[in-house]
Design a protein around this motif. Sequence first.
Motif, PDB file in Angstrom:
ATOM      1  N   PRO A  37       0.836  -1.212   0.000  1.00 49.35           N
ATOM      2  CA  PRO A  37       0.000   0.000   0.000  1.00 49.35           C
ATOM      3  C   PRO A  37       0.868   1.258   0.000  1.00 49.35           C
ATOM      4  O   PRO A  37       1.992   1.235   0.518  1.00 49.35           O
ATOM      5  N   LEU A  65      -0.766   4.378   4.514  1.00 50.57           N
ATOM      6  CA  LEU A  65      -0.325   3.853   5.811  1.00 50.57           C
ATOM      7  C   LEU A  65      -0.188   4.969   6.838  1.00 50.57           C
ATOM      8  O   LEU A  65      -0.433   4.762   8.026  1.00 50.57           O
ATOM      9  N   ALA A  66       0.194   6.160   6.349  1.00 56.25           N
ATOM     10  CA  ALA A  66       0.322   7.302   7.268  1.00 56.25           C
ATOM     11  C   ALA A  66      -1.022   7.653   7.896  1.00 56.25           C
ATOM     12  O   ALA A  66      -1.080   8.177   9.010  1.00 56.25           O
ATOM     13  N   LYS A  67      -2.105   7.325   7.183  1.00 55.16           N
ATOM     14  CA  LYS A  67      -3.456   7.569   7.728  1.00 55.16           C
ATOM     15  C   LYS A  67      -3.686   6.765   9.002  1.00 55.16           C
ATOM     16  O   LYS A  67      -4.473   7.156   9.854  1.00 55.16           O
ATOM     17  N   LEU A  68      -2.992   5.610   9.102  1.00 52.34           N
ATOM     18  CA  LEU A  68      -3.179   4.764  10.273  1.00 52.34           C
ATOM     19  C   LEU A  68      -2.574   5.390  11.523  1.00 52.34           C
ATOM     20  O   LEU A  68      -2.930   5.024  12.637  1.00 52.34           O
TER      21      LEU A  68
END
Lengths: 137, 60
Positions: free
Chosen positions: A49, A54-57
């Motif tokens: 991804p 992933l930074a959104k996580l």
Amino acid sequence: MEDLFRSFWWLIFPLSWFVFDAYQSWLRYRVNRDTLDLIKTYAEAGREPPPELLAKLNQRWNEGEGGEDDGRPRHRRRRQRGWYQVVLFATLCAGFTYGSVTDLYEAGPALLIVAFVMGALSLASLVSVLVDRSPKA
Amino acid sequence: MQDLFRSFWWMVFPLSWFVFDGYHRWLADRARRDAVELLKTYAKSGREPPAELLARLDAR
């Protein structure tokens, strides 16, 4: 019934806040779920991804707007939100205390209880900010 | 009934808070379960999950 509404119309405001915040939390939860679904699609396709996804996580689903994107570290945002709550509840406490002392709307005793609650919330927020041992930014 | 409400209207606040906090915890639990489901997908495909996803499990 009409008499009851005339006496407690102001309860609409705090109760609406509860409903509004619950709805906002539900919307944020859905964004979080959609992000995980998208990552799952990438995982099932055997692809990595994108880092932006992933930074959104890193943004907790129940943390509110901003996340990591506003450039401020998380602990600093938490402290600022803590001070905001201290001032907000203290101001509300002062307002309700004034209303109680002057027997505003002939509801002095009721306003005194609300003032106690607001004062307690302000003090609790203050203690929370003061004992927060995160590094200062 | 109205008389009862007039005496105990202030209980609306603590009770609302309990309901509100319970709702938040339920949403947090669902979010954590969703993350675990995604981890299962990574595990089944034999790939290493991203660090951000693992960190999500520690989030309150």
